[in-house]
Write a protein that holds these residues in place. Structure first.
Motif, PDB file in Angstrom:
ATOM      1  N   UNK A   1     -65.447 -24.603  71.963  1.00 34.64           N
ATOM      2  CA  UNK A   1     -65.092 -25.597  70.834  1.00 34.64           C
ATOM      3  C   UNK A   1     -64.441 -24.651  70.193  1.00 34.64           C
ATOM      4  N   UNK A   2     -63.685 -25.014  69.220  1.00 35.04           N
ATOM      5  CA  UNK A   2     -62.724 -24.310  68.018  1.00 35.04           C
ATOM      6  C   UNK A   2     -63.510 -24.533  66.749  1.00 35.04           C
ATOM      7  N   UNK A   3     -64.152 -23.688  66.207  1.00 35.79           N
ATOM      8  CA  UNK A   3     -64.893 -23.823  64.831  1.00 35.79           C
ATOM      9  C   UNK A   3     -63.960 -23.981  63.811  1.00 35.79           C
ATOM     10  N   UNK A   4     -64.697 -24.439  62.609  1.00 33.22           N
ATOM     11  CA  UNK A   4     -63.872 -24.741  61.145  1.00 33.22           C
ATOM     12  C   UNK A   4     -63.288 -23.163  61.171  1.00 33.22           C
ATOM     13  N   UNK A   5     -62.015 -22.975  60.686  1.00 35.84           N
ATOM     14  CA  UNK A   5     -61.311 -21.913  60.027  1.00 35.84           C
ATOM     15  C   UNK A   5     -61.785 -21.358  58.501  1.00 35.84           C
ATOM     16  N   UNK A   6     -62.651 -22.091  58.023  1.00 35.00           N
ATOM     17  CA  UNK A   6     -63.035 -21.608  56.765  1.00 35.00           C
ATOM     18  C   UNK A   6     -64.122 -20.332  56.653  1.00 35.00           C
ATOM     19  N   UNK A   7     -63.503 -19.723  55.714  1.00 34.37           N
ATOM     20  CA  UNK A   7     -64.118 -18.244  55.380  1.00 34.37           C
ATOM     21  C   UNK A   7     -65.002 -18.484  54.282  1.00 34.37           C
ATOM     22  N   UNK A   8     -66.485 -18.533  54.471  1.00 38.06           N
ATOM     23  CA  UNK A   8     -67.128 -18.635  53.331  1.00 38.06           C
ATOM     24  C   UNK A   8     -67.019 -17.573  52.080  1.00 38.06           C
TER      25      UNK A   8
ATOM     26  N   UNK B   1     -59.725 -27.853  59.609  1.00 33.75           N
ATOM     27  CA  UNK B   1     -58.645 -26.851  58.933  1.00 33.75           C
ATOM     28  C   UNK B   1     -58.867 -26.794  57.316  1.00 33.75           C
ATOM     29  N   UNK B   2     -58.972 -25.475  56.933  1.00 32.97           N
ATOM     30  CA  UNK B   2     -59.129 -25.636  55.239  1.00 32.97           C
ATOM     31  C   UNK B   2     -57.996 -25.914  54.417  1.00 32.97           C
ATOM     32  N   UNK B   3     -58.243 -26.277  53.501  1.00 42.00           N
ATOM     33  CA  UNK B   3     -56.993 -26.715  52.671  1.00 42.00           C
ATOM     34  C   UNK B   3     -56.947 -25.572  51.281  1.00 42.00           C
TER      35      UNK B   3
ATOM     36  N   UNK C   1     -42.689 -29.738  61.896  1.00 46.81           N
ATOM     37  CA  UNK C   1     -43.265 -29.043  60.531  1.00 46.81           C
ATOM     38  C   UNK C   1     -44.924 -29.749  60.552  1.00 46.81           C
ATOM     39  N   UNK C   2     -45.659 -28.763  61.126  1.00 45.94           N
ATOM     40  CA  UNK C   2     -47.340 -29.058  61.305  1.00 45.94           C
ATOM     41  C   UNK C   2     -47.766 -29.444  59.872  1.00 45.94           C
ATOM     42  N   UNK C   3     -47.094 -28.777  58.841  1.00 44.48           N
ATOM     43  CA  UNK C   3     -47.825 -28.938  57.438  1.00 44.48           C
ATOM     44  C   UNK C   3     -47.357 -30.333  56.857  1.00 44.48           C
ATOM     45  N   UNK C   4     -46.525 -31.107  57.483  1.00 45.32           N
ATOM     46  CA  UNK C   4     -46.501 -32.535  57.308  1.00 45.32           C
ATOM     47  C   UNK C   4     -47.301 -33.574  57.766  1.00 45.32           C
ATOM     48  N   UNK C   5     -48.277 -33.058  58.410  1.00 45.13           N
ATOM     49  CA  UNK C   5     -49.038 -34.123  59.387  1.00 45.13           C
ATOM     50  C   UNK C   5     -49.991 -34.547  57.986  1.00 45.13           C
ATOM     51  N   UNK C   6     -50.412 -35.828  58.252  1.00 50.35           N
ATOM     52  CA  UNK C   6     -51.237 -36.785  57.175  1.00 50.35           C
ATOM     53  C   UNK C   6     -52.699 -36.521  57.844  1.00 50.35           C
TER      54      UNK C   6
ATOM     55  N   UNK D   1     -52.559 -27.544  53.937  1.00 53.33           N
ATOM     56  CA  UNK D   1     -53.906 -27.308  55.187  1.00 53.33           C
ATOM     57  C   UNK D   1     -53.037 -25.865  55.880  1.00 53.33           C
ATOM     58  N   UNK D   2     -54.126 -25.373  56.095  1.00 54.38           N
ATOM     59  CA  UNK D   2     -53.918 -23.863  56.949  1.00 54.38           C
ATOM     60  C   UNK D   2     -54.379 -24.168  58.170  1.00 54.38           C
ATOM     61  N   UNK D   3     -53.366 -24.142  59.298  1.00 55.19           N
ATOM     62  CA  UNK D   3     -53.755 -24.539  60.721  1.00 55.19           C
ATOM     63  C   UNK D   3     -53.888 -23.155  61.575  1.00 55.19           C
ATOM     64  N   UNK D   4     -54.229 -22.304  60.772  1.00 58.01           N
ATOM     65  CA  UNK D   4     -54.475 -21.131  61.580  1.00 58.01           C
ATOM     66  C   UNK D   4     -55.658 -21.211  62.499  1.00 58.01           C
ATOM     67  N   UNK D   5     -55.860 -20.562  63.533  1.00 62.15           N
ATOM     68  CA  UNK D   5     -56.800 -20.684  64.752  1.00 62.15           C
ATOM     69  C   UNK D   5     -58.200 -20.360  64.139  1.00 62.15           C
TER      70      UNK D   5
END
Length: 271
Positions: A227-234, A33-35, A188-193, A66-70
Motif C-alpha cells: 500500500x502507498x502511505x501518506x506523502x506527508x513529512x512530519x 496527498x498533502x496540501x 492536469x492532475x492538479x485540477x482534480x477535485x 495538492x502535492x501528488x508526489x509518490x
C-alpha cells in the motif's frame, strides 16, 4: 486601513494553520496527498499618475494545491492490497450513481457477490481479459469474480499480480484471469477535485480520465501486496507549523500596534 491589512494576514495565517493541521492529521492515511496554501498580495487602485504611491492592502489565498508526489510503499503481504509505483489512479464506480472517483488507496475487499470494492462499497474498474490475461477492450468495467468455475467448484482465493491482473483460484487448483486493473491519468492532475476519503473526481480543470494499462506509457507499475502511505513529512510540517504560528503572531502584533496609535491620536484630539 492597517487594521484590515493585518486582518487579512491573520486570516491567511489561520488558513495556513488549518491546511498544515489537515496534513498532520492524515500523516498515517493510506493514499493521502498533502496540501499547501499559496498566497498573493492585494494592491489598492492607487494614483495612476505615480505608481510609486500605490499602497498594498494585505494578502489573500491564491490557491490550496495538492502535492501528488509518490508516498512511501509499505509491504502488507495481503493478496488484495496493491500500490501504484508511478503515475495513475485506481478508478472506482459508485454503485448507486454510477459516478467515477479516483484514488491511490489500493486496499480492496472481495464482496459476497464477487465484486472487488473499496471500504466505501465503490467498485474497482478493470479491463476485461481473455484466458491468457490479455485485455480485450479499452473500456473498463466493474470487476466481478466468478464464485464457481466451469466445473462448479468454489472460489478459494483472489490475487492481484504485478501486472494488475486479477486472478481467481478455485478448489481444484485452477486459476482464471478475471480482469486487468485500469489506471487513470489526467492532463492536469492538479485540477482534480478532492471529495474526501482519499478520493478525487475529474473536473473541467483536470480534463477527463485517460485509461491505460499498468506499466505502459505514463502509467505506473503495480506492486502486489503493498500500500502507498501518506506523502506527508512530519518534520517539514512541524517547521511549517512554527512559521505559520509566527506569521499569525506578527499580524496580531501589527493590529495591536495600530490600536495603540489610534488610541493615542484620539486622546490627542480630546485634549
Amino acid at each position: 486601513m492597517s487594521f484590515y491589512t493585518s486582518l487579512s494576514g491573520l486570516k491567511n495565517a489561520d488558513t495556513d494553520l488549518r491546511v498544515i493541521a489537515h496534513n498532520i492529521a492524515n500523516a498515517e492515511t493510506v493514499g493521502f496527498k498533502k496540501s499547501s496554501a499559496q498566497f498573493a498580495d492585494l494592491v489598492a487602485s492607487g494614483a495612476p499618475s505615480d505608481p510609486r504611491r500605490t499602497p498594498g492592502i494585505g494578502a489573500t489565498v491564491a490557491a490550496i494545491t495538492q502535492d501528488f508526489a509518490l508516498g512511501p510503499l509499505e509491504q502488507t503481504g495481503r493478496s488484495l492490497d496493491v500500490a501504484i509505483d508511478g503515475d495513475g489512479f485506481f478508478a472506482l464506480e459508485n454503485p448507486l450513481s454510477g459516478d467515477l472517483s479516483f484514488t491511490r488507496n489500493g486496499n480492496f475487499q472481495l464482496r459476497a457477490n464477487g465484486e472487488l470494492q473499496d471500504s466505501g462499497g465503490n467498485r474497482l474498474q478493470a479491463f476485461p481479459v481473455d484466458g491468457a490475461g490479455v485485455p480485450t477492450s479499452t473500456v473498463p468495467a466493474s470487476v466481478v469474480v466468478p464464485l464457481t468455475n466451469g466445473s462448479g467448484l468454489a472460489l478459494a482465493n483472489v490475487t492481484i499480480d504485478n501486472r494488475g491482473i486479477v486472478r481467481a483460484a478455485y478448489a481444484d487448483g485452477t486459476t482464471t484471469p478475471v480482469g486487468q486493473i485500469a489506471l487513470a491519468t489526467f492532463a492536469a492532475t492538479g485540477g482534480l477535485r478532492a471529495i474526501g476519503q482519499t478520493k478525487w473526481q475529474a473536473s473541467g480543470e483536470s480534463g477527463p480520465p485517460i485509461f491505460g494499462n499498468p506499466g505502459i506509457g505514463n502509467n505506473g507499475e503495480m506492486i502486489s501486496g503493498a500500500l502507498e502511505r501518506s506523502n506527508v513529512d512530519l518534520a517539514e510540517e512541524m517547521v511549517a507549523l512554527l512559521t505559520a504560528q509566527r506569521n499569525f503572531q506578527a499580524n496580531a502584533r501589527a493590529i495591536d500596534t495600530a490600536t495603540q496609535i489610534s488610541t493615542t491620536v484620539i486622546n490627542l484630539r480630546q485634549q
